[in-house]
Design a protein around this motif. Structure first.
Motif, PDB file in Angstrom:
ATOM      1  N   GLY A 147      35.749 -25.768 -53.254  1.00 60.43           N
ATOM      2  CA  GLY A 147      34.621 -26.872 -53.277  1.00 60.43           C
ATOM      3  C   GLY A 147      33.562 -26.257 -53.414  1.00 60.43           C
ATOM      4  N   PRO A 148      32.774 -27.640 -53.884  1.00 62.12           N
ATOM      5  CA  PRO A 148      30.754 -27.655 -53.863  1.00 62.12           C
ATOM      6  C   PRO A 148      30.312 -26.262 -52.427  1.00 62.12           C
ATOM      7  CG  PRO A 148      31.639 -29.473 -54.617  1.00 62.12           C
ATOM      8  CD  PRO A 148      32.707 -29.034 -52.946  1.00 62.12           C
ATOM      9  N   PHE A 149      29.192 -25.961 -53.410  1.00 64.80           N
ATOM     10  CA  PHE A 149      28.343 -25.074 -52.451  1.00 64.80           C
ATOM     11  C   PHE A 149      27.150 -26.154 -51.393  1.00 64.80           C
ATOM     12  CE2 PHE A 149      24.685 -22.696 -51.047  1.00 64.80           C
ATOM     13  CZ  PHE A 149      25.296 -21.611 -50.434  1.00 64.80           C
ATOM     14  N   VAL A 150      27.220 -26.478 -50.357  1.00 64.63           N
ATOM     15  CA  VAL A 150      26.196 -26.935 -50.194  1.00 64.63           C
ATOM     16  C   VAL A 150      25.166 -26.120 -49.561  1.00 64.63           C
ATOM     17  CG1 VAL A 150      26.491 -29.252 -48.518  1.00 64.63           C
ATOM     18  CG2 VAL A 150      28.114 -28.848 -49.291  1.00 64.63           C
ATOM     19  N   ALA A 151      24.681 -27.474 -50.191  1.00 63.51           N
ATOM     20  CA  ALA A 151      23.028 -26.955 -49.572  1.00 63.51           C
ATOM     21  C   ALA A 151      21.984 -28.071 -49.097  1.00 63.51           C
ATOM     22  CB  ALA A 151      21.608 -26.236 -50.060  1.00 63.51           C
ATOM     23  N   HIS A 152      20.767 -27.550 -48.268  1.00 67.56           N
ATOM     24  CA  HIS A 152      19.876 -28.750 -48.356  1.00 67.56           C
ATOM     25  C   HIS A 152      18.601 -28.771 -48.440  1.00 67.56           C
ATOM     26  CE1 HIS A 152      23.863 -30.014 -45.261  1.00 67.56           C
ATOM     27  NE2 HIS A 152      23.117 -30.186 -45.439  1.00 67.56           N
ATOM     28  N   SER A 153      18.354 -29.666 -49.571  1.00 66.89           N
ATOM     29  CA  SER A 153      16.670 -29.673 -49.528  1.00 66.89           C
ATOM     30  C   SER A 153      14.869 -30.497 -48.524  1.00 66.89           C
ATOM     31  CB  SER A 153      16.367 -30.187 -50.930  1.00 66.89           C
ATOM     32  OG  SER A 153      16.523 -31.833 -50.949  1.00 66.89           O
ATOM     33  N   SER A 154      14.148 -30.287 -48.597  1.00 67.51           N
ATOM     34  CA  SER A 154      13.593 -30.966 -47.637  1.00 67.51           C
ATOM     35  C   SER A 154      12.532 -31.047 -48.330  1.00 67.51           C
ATOM     36  CB  SER A 154      13.410 -29.343 -46.760  1.00 67.51           C
ATOM     37  OG  SER A 154      12.264 -29.634 -45.483  1.00 67.51           O
ATOM     38  N   ARG A 155      11.724 -32.200 -47.993  1.00 69.94           N
ATOM     39  CA  ARG A 155      10.335 -33.431 -48.862  1.00 69.94           C
ATOM     40  C   ARG A 155      10.874 -33.721 -47.304  1.00 69.94           C
ATOM     41  NH1 ARG A 155      12.438 -30.237 -52.012  1.00 69.94           N
ATOM     42  NH2 ARG A 155      13.671 -30.759 -53.688  1.00 69.94           N
ATOM     43  N   HIS A 156       9.191 -33.064 -48.135  1.00 71.00           N
ATOM     44  CA  HIS A 156       7.875 -35.369 -47.048  1.00 71.00           C
ATOM     45  C   HIS A 156       6.903 -35.591 -48.318  1.00 71.00           C
ATOM     46  CE1 HIS A 156       6.315 -31.029 -46.676  1.00 71.00           C
ATOM     47  NE2 HIS A 156       5.323 -31.032 -46.272  1.00 71.00           N
ATOM     48  N   LEU A 157       6.615 -36.899 -47.818  1.00 69.66           N
ATOM     49  CA  LEU A 157       5.659 -37.706 -48.329  1.00 69.66           C
ATOM     50  C   LEU A 157       4.406 -37.297 -47.584  1.00 69.66           C
ATOM     51  CD1 LEU A 157       4.820 -40.264 -50.920  1.00 69.66           C
ATOM     52  CD2 LEU A 157       6.071 -41.734 -48.906  1.00 69.66           C
ATOM     53  N   PHE A 158       3.605 -37.451 -48.461  1.00 66.98           N
ATOM     54  CA  PHE A 158       1.674 -37.426 -47.940  1.00 66.98           C
ATOM     55  C   PHE A 158       1.588 -38.702 -48.132  1.00 66.98           C
ATOM     56  CE2 PHE A 158       1.671 -33.228 -46.273  1.00 66.98           C
ATOM     57  CZ  PHE A 158       0.850 -33.433 -45.499  1.00 66.98           C
ATOM     58  N   ASP A 159       0.789 -39.408 -47.646  1.00 72.39           N
ATOM     59  CA  ASP A 159      -0.275 -40.407 -48.388  1.00 72.39           C
ATOM     60  C   ASP A 159      -1.764 -40.662 -47.657  1.00 72.39           C
ATOM     61  OD1 ASP A 159      -1.406 -42.579 -49.302  1.00 72.39           O
ATOM     62  OD2 ASP A 159      -0.118 -44.065 -48.705  1.00 72.39           O
ATOM     63  N   LEU A 160      -2.426 -39.923 -48.389  1.00 68.85           N
ATOM     64  CA  LEU A 160      -3.916 -39.665 -47.682  1.00 68.85           C
ATOM     65  C   LEU A 160      -5.193 -40.106 -47.844  1.00 68.85           C
ATOM     66  CD1 LEU A 160      -3.508 -35.785 -47.662  1.00 68.85           C
ATOM     67  CD2 LEU A 160      -2.517 -37.077 -45.886  1.00 68.85           C
ATOM     68  N   ARG A 161      -5.783 -40.503 -47.041  1.00 70.50           N
ATOM     69  CA  ARG A 161      -7.650 -40.946 -47.788  1.00 70.50           C
ATOM     70  C   ARG A 161      -8.655 -39.895 -47.838  1.00 70.50           C
ATOM     71  NH1 ARG A 161      -3.792 -43.666 -48.668  1.00 70.50           N
ATOM     72  NH2 ARG A 161      -3.312 -46.242 -48.296  1.00 70.50           N
ATOM     73  N   LYS A 162      -9.349 -40.043 -48.367  1.00 65.97           N
ATOM     74  CA  LYS A 162     -10.658 -40.055 -47.674  1.00 65.97           C
ATOM     75  C   LYS A 162     -11.696 -40.248 -47.493  1.00 65.97           C
ATOM     76  CE  LYS A 162     -14.606 -37.311 -50.987  1.00 65.97           C
ATOM     77  NZ  LYS A 162     -14.834 -36.396 -52.206  1.00 65.97           N
ATOM     78  N   PRO A 163     -12.116 -40.260 -46.494  1.00 64.31           N
ATOM     79  CA  PRO A 163     -13.056 -41.152 -45.497  1.00 64.31           C
ATOM     80  C   PRO A 163     -13.788 -42.259 -46.799  1.00 64.31           C
ATOM     81  CG  PRO A 163     -12.830 -39.992 -44.322  1.00 64.31           C
ATOM     82  CD  PRO A 163     -11.967 -39.490 -45.550  1.00 64.31           C
ATOM     83  N   ALA A 164     -14.286 -43.782 -46.508  1.00 66.80           N
ATOM     84  CA  ALA A 164     -15.478 -44.411 -48.070  1.00 66.80           C
ATOM     85  C   ALA A 164     -16.420 -43.615 -47.050  1.00 66.80           C
ATOM     86  CB  ALA A 164     -14.796 -45.421 -47.738  1.00 66.80           C
ATOM     87  N   ARG A 165     -17.873 -43.321 -48.157  1.00 67.02           N
ATOM     88  CA  ARG A 165     -18.408 -43.767 -47.290  1.00 67.02           C
ATOM     89  C   ARG A 165     -19.381 -44.392 -46.648  1.00 67.02           C
ATOM     90  NH1 ARG A 165     -20.215 -41.265 -52.970  1.00 67.02           N
ATOM     91  NH2 ARG A 165     -20.018 -39.657 -53.125  1.00 67.02           N
ATOM     92  N   PRO A 166     -20.443 -44.303 -45.606  1.00 70.78           N
ATOM     93  CA  PRO A 166     -20.681 -45.357 -44.667  1.00 70.78           C
ATOM     94  C   PRO A 166     -21.948 -45.751 -45.174  1.00 70.78           C
ATOM     95  CG  PRO A 166     -21.117 -43.220 -43.993  1.00 70.78           C
ATOM     96  CD  PRO A 166     -20.433 -42.957 -44.416  1.00 70.78           C
ATOM     97  N   PHE A 167     -22.043 -47.143 -45.042  1.00 70.97           N
ATOM     98  CA  PHE A 167     -22.698 -48.375 -45.770  1.00 70.97           C
ATOM     99  C   PHE A 167     -24.297 -47.298 -45.147  1.00 70.97           C
ATOM    100  CE2 PHE A 167     -19.168 -50.682 -45.539  1.00 70.97           C
ATOM    101  CZ  PHE A 167     -18.711 -50.988 -46.504  1.00 70.97           C
TER     102      PHE A 167
END
Length: 274
Positions: free
Chosen positions: A254-274
């Motif tokens: 039957g099917p050959f089984v493998a596993h993918s690996s994924r990660h989600l990034f949500d990154l922010r560049k800091p706002a300049r200080p007032f």
């Protein structure tokens, strides 16, 4: 990995019945199939991959609808970006693989997206603070210092990355056991450290491993021809004995089984200080 496509695929669909067709027929069909771009309809009925729970394309589309200026890095054939219903007033994409540059241009130009040919390992050809949103799905290389440079203060990098040891059941079937430094490459903890060193703040980081199934040897051949960095020296002639053995295994077990690996990034560049 230069001059390689940007996005490993996510084949979908199919039943679980091994193909009754011959090894030579399946391999010949896979060798004849075009590999440019990231249209995976060819895999329908031949391979599956579970999708990450965060539904990246939909979440990306929501971010794009709210952005003013966006950059999609290593866009591949442009298919993921083109799936968004609403694009910002200024939308740009980069791609380093020539075949995909042409495909992305044809797909995205009618949507008003400028496609720029740019190698993965080169500086981004844009001014500082040019974009409030940078996206990427499965970048070959994430150059966080460059991403931080082109983001406006308060801007966001929202991306889905390929993680460590992705589809290594298939890689190691052909190449044998890989050293720890190869298996642990692209680890989200390492990339997080690189992002923070570039001055980006991590708003969210999630990782998942996902089941893949290959129902016939043609799907394996097409996958390795399309995702060229998995087995870099792959050719049917070089690996014909191993391919035939795998074909017989799929037929018997039957099917050959493998596993993918994924990660989600949500990154922010800091706002300049007032």
């Amino acid at each position: 990995m230069s001059n390689s496509p940007s996005h490993p695929p996510e084949p979908s669909g199919g039943d679980r019945t091994p193909s009754p067709r011959t090894f030579d027929d399946l391999v010949a069909e896979a060798e004849a199939a075009p590999t440019a771009g990231w249209d995976f309809s060819w895999f329908e009925g031949r391979a599956t991959e579970a999708r990450p729970s965060w539904r990246y394309s939909e979440a990306m589309a929501e971010r794009l609808a709210a952005a003013k200026a966006s950059l999609d890095i290593q866009t591949g054939g442009g298919e993921v970006l083109a799936s968004a219903a609403t694009l910002p007033p200024l939308a740009v994409a980069t791609e380093g693989w020539p075949a995909n540059v042409a495909k992305a241009t044809a797909l995205l130009h009618p949507r008003g997206v400028a496609v720029v040919a740019s190698p993965e390992d080169a500086p981004l050809p844009f001014a500082d603070a040019a974009f409030d949103l940078v996206t990427s799905r499965h970048p070959v290389q994430a150059r966080f210092a460059e991403i931080a440079r082109v983001l406006r203060p308060g801007g966001t990098y929202f991306a889905q990355h390929v993680g460590p040891a992705s589809v290594f059941e298939l890689v190691e079937y052909f190449l044998g056991p890989q050293p720890a430094e190869v298996r642990n490459g692209r680890h989200p903890d390492l990339e997080r450290a690189e992002a923070e060193a570039a001055g980006l703040e991590v708003a969210d980081l999630r990782a998942e491993r996902l089941r893949m199934e290959f129902f016939d040897i043609g799907a394996v051949v097409h996958f390795l021809r399309k995702v060229v960095w998995m087995v870099p020296d792959f050719s049917v002639e070089k690996y014909r004995p191993r391919l035939r053995e795998l074909h017989e295994r799929i037929q018997a077990e039957g099917p050959f089984v493998a596993h993918s690996s994924r990660h989600l990034f949500d990154l922010r560049k800091p706002a300049r200080p007032f």
